[in-house]
Structures are given as C-alpha cells and as structure tokens.
Design an enzyme around this catalytic site. Structure first.
Site, PDB file in Angstrom:
ATOM      1  N   ASP A  70       0.839  -1.202   0.000  1.00  4.48           N
ATOM      2  CA  ASP A  70       0.000   0.000   0.000  1.00  4.48           C
ATOM      3  C   ASP A  70       0.877   1.257   0.000  1.00  4.48           C
ATOM      4  OD1 ASP A  70       0.877  -0.131   2.601  1.00  4.48           O
ATOM      5  OD2 ASP A  70      -1.124  -0.112   3.512  1.00  4.48           O
ATOM      6  N   SER A  71       2.222   1.056  -0.017  1.00  5.77           N
ATOM      7  CA  SER A  71       3.139   2.168  -0.275  1.00  5.77           C
ATOM      8  C   SER A  71       2.863   2.767  -1.655  1.00  5.77           C
ATOM      9  CB  SER A  71       4.593   1.712  -0.162  1.00  5.77           C
ATOM     10  OG  SER A  71       4.814   0.524  -0.903  1.00  5.77           O
ATOM     11  N   ASP A 101      -1.033  -6.099  -0.079  1.00  2.88           N
ATOM     12  CA  ASP A 101      -1.482  -5.450   1.158  1.00  2.88           C
ATOM     13  C   ASP A 101      -2.992  -5.279   1.156  1.00  2.88           C
ATOM     14  OD1 ASP A 101       0.515  -4.883   3.018  1.00  2.88           O
ATOM     15  OD2 ASP A 101       1.229  -3.135   1.900  1.00  2.88           O
ATOM     16  N   LYS A 130      -1.363  -9.352   3.020  1.00  8.47           N
ATOM     17  CA  LYS A 130      -0.634  -8.874   4.207  1.00  8.47           C
ATOM     18  C   LYS A 130      -1.514  -7.892   4.961  1.00  8.47           C
ATOM     19  CE  LYS A 130       3.138  -5.949   3.986  1.00  8.47           C
ATOM     20  NZ  LYS A 130       2.649  -4.749   4.681  1.00  8.47           N
ATOM     21  N   GLU A 175      -1.555  -5.400   8.812  1.00  9.44           N
ATOM     22  CA  GLU A 175      -0.744  -4.844   9.895  1.00  9.44           C
ATOM     23  C   GLU A 175      -1.399  -5.083  11.251  1.00  9.44           C
ATOM     24  OE1 GLU A 175       0.087  -0.710   9.059  1.00  9.44           O
ATOM     25  OE2 GLU A 175       0.902  -1.160   7.071  1.00  9.44           O
ATOM     26  N   GLU A 204       9.193  -4.041  10.697  1.00  6.37           N
ATOM     27  CA  GLU A 204       9.623  -2.763  10.125  1.00  6.37           C
ATOM     28  C   GLU A 204      10.193  -1.849  11.201  1.00  6.37           C
ATOM     29  OE1 GLU A 204       6.964  -0.974   7.320  1.00  6.37           O
ATOM     30  OE2 GLU A 204       8.070   0.919   7.292  1.00  6.37           O
TER      31      GLU A 204
HETATM   32  O1  KIV Z   1       3.537  -1.083   1.686  1.00  4.62           O
HETATM   33  C1  KIV Z   1       4.709  -1.504   1.672  1.00  4.62           C
HETATM   34  O2  KIV Z   1       5.494  -1.268   0.735  1.00  4.62           O
HETATM   35  C2  KIV Z   1       5.154  -2.294   2.816  1.00  4.62           C
HETATM   36  C3  KIV Z   1       6.618  -2.569   2.929  1.00  4.62           C
HETATM   37  C4  KIV Z   1       7.305  -1.343   3.388  1.00  4.62           C
HETATM   38  C5  KIV Z   1       6.899  -3.716   3.817  1.00  4.62           C
HETATM   39  O3  KIV Z   1       4.382  -2.662   3.630  1.00  4.62           O
END
Ligand code: KIV
Length: 277
Positions: free
Chosen positions: A57-58, A96, A126, A128, A195
């Site tokens: 989600d980056s 994510d 994924k 959090e 992280e």
């Molecule tokens: O969203 C992302 O790119 C991440 C990584 C930084 C692990 O969660």
C-alpha cells in the site's frame, strides 16, 4: 527463456510458495522481497529472481504522491495487485489489504481478503497489527488464504505514532512486539514483516519463530529483507531513511532523459528522417 536467464541472481527457478519460504528459513537461506505496483516492474523483479513481490500500500506514496498509506482504497489495491500478479511467474505475490478493509471485524477482513485473492490472483495478503488482529488472521487462514503479518512501524497507524521513527526502543513496546509475533504465528501467518525496530530485537524474534521474518530497517538477523523498489532505485527521494540502500539514482537518469527529449523536440532534432515514415 532459459532457467539461467530467469534467475540470474542464483535463485532456483522453481515457483516460490509459502511452504518454500518456510524451507528457506530452515536452511538459513535469506529471502529477498521487493515491492511492485505495475506489470513491467513486476516482470523485471521476477526475472531478477526476487522471491517475494509485495503489492504494497506504499503505492499511495510512490504512485499516488500521498503523504501516508492511509487513504489508498480497496479498489486501487485490487487494480495494482491484478497487474502485478499477471506478470510474476516465479515469485510469490502478496498484496497489502488497505487500511480499514480488515480492522472492523473478522468477517469483513475475510470478505476483502477473498476479493483480493479471487479478483487479482495474488497468492497471499498482508495486514498490519498484532494480537488484536489475530481473530481476523485466523478467520482468513481457515478458508485457505495465506496471511503475512506486519509489526513494528506499521505505516497505517502513522497518525497514532505521529512519527516514522524507530519503534520498540522501550522495553514495554519490545515485549508487546514479541507477544504480537508469537500470537500471529499461532494464528497461522506464514511470515511476518518487521519494520524499523532495533536489530537485536528483530534477531531475537526471528530466532524465536518458526515462520520467516522479513525485515525492513530491522537489521541483518531477519530471515529475509524487503525494500520499497522506488526507494532502492532512487526514484522516490522525498526522504532517505538510513535503512534504504540506493542501488541506482534513477531520478537523475530519468530527468536527464526527459530534458534531452524536450530539447530535441524544441530544436526539431526529433524526429529525424530515420524515425519518420
Ligand atoms: O507497503 C509496503 O510497501 C510495505 C513494505 C514497506 C513492507 O508494507
């Protein structure tokens, strides 16, 4: 494409699965992971032998230019995940789940994890969070969807933290992360991203767990490493955390190419006769 061309980094050309990541940990083989949000980037990562491609989600920051990952939507993540999954042949593709797509209750988490897997063909999701997220993790894993956890500096909670600084320097938070990691493993995750926590703590957690840990700013004691691809290419340069090793300065290369193109168009050097019909 020959196997040698497919995995120039020396990685085996066999499909990476959640099981093979576990075996890599058992054999002490480091796991490599990077992010992708589009087809071309995912294809290049796959050909380079990257083991795990994360549709992070980056994307909110690297693709959309936002300040945090909080606003990216389920529909946007579905789009990125679908194009990435289509490109990857060898790597395990994980997507994510965006903020508020899994936090409300386990049923909603399951519904959105199911959409991610069915509509995009990624192989895992994924999310959090630690102990509090375990009911959702169990619910998703129960139906056969692999889940990766994410602890430490969890960017979806940035407004709670108020800063992107290292987490778990104090003993209470470190203990909580140890408990969270154990709880996630018991709930059935196949791997955990750690992280921006102290390297010593990450190494301890990695040793304690059977599932692999993938570190980002968490030192060399993790079972694998992940970076945001735009950071390691020097494309995203708004800030430069010390854990990011920049392998290229693509921003400079690209800006120079664009400037030369603009100059060539303005001077009518482009297109030439050879570039015309
Ligand atoms: O969203 C992302 O790119 C991440 C990584 C930084 C692990 O969660």
């Amino acid at each position: 494409m020959t196997p040698e061309e497919k995995a120039p980094s020396g990685a085996s050309d066999r499909k990476v699965t959640t099981q093979s990541l576990r075996r890599m940990k058992e054999r002490g083989e480091p796991i490599s992971a990077l992010t992708a949000y589009d087809f071309l980037m995912a294809e290049l990562l796959d050909q380079a032998g990257v083991d795990v491609i994360l549709v992070g989600d980056s994307a909110a920051m690297t693709v959309q230019g936002l300040d945090t990952t909080v606003s990216v939507t389920m529909e946007q993540m579905l789009y990125h995940a679908e194009v990435v999954a289509r490109a990857a042949e060898r790597a395990l593709v994980v997507a994510d789940l965006p903020f508020m797509s899994y936090q409300v209750n386990p049923d909603e988490a399951l519904h959105n994890a199911g959409r991610m897997i069915k509509e995009t063909h990624v192989e895992a999701v994924k999310l959090e969070g630690g102990e509090r997220m375990c009911p959702a993790v169990e619910h998703i894993v129960e139906v056969g969807i692999p889940v990766m956890g994410h602890l430490g500096l969890t960017p979806q909670s940035i407004h709670k933290f108020g800063t992107y600084q290292v987490r778990a320097r104090d003993p209470e938070e470190a203990d909580q992360i140890r408990r969270d990691a154990r709880a996630l493993q018991d709930a059935g995750v196949f791997a955990i991203v750690l992280e921006k926590i102290p390297a010593k703590l990450a190494a301890e957690i990695s040793k304690d767990l059977d599932v692999p840990t993938i570190g980002i700013g968490a030192g060399g004691g993790c079972d694998g490493q992940i970076l945001v691809t735009h950071d390691m290419l020097g494309l995203y340069t708004r800030f430069h955390p010390r854990f990011v090793r920049r392998y290229e300065k693509l921003d400079e290369l690209m800006r120079s190419a664009f400037e030369r193109y603009v100059a060539d168009v303005r001077s009518r050097d482009f297109p030439s006769e050879d570039e015309s019909y």
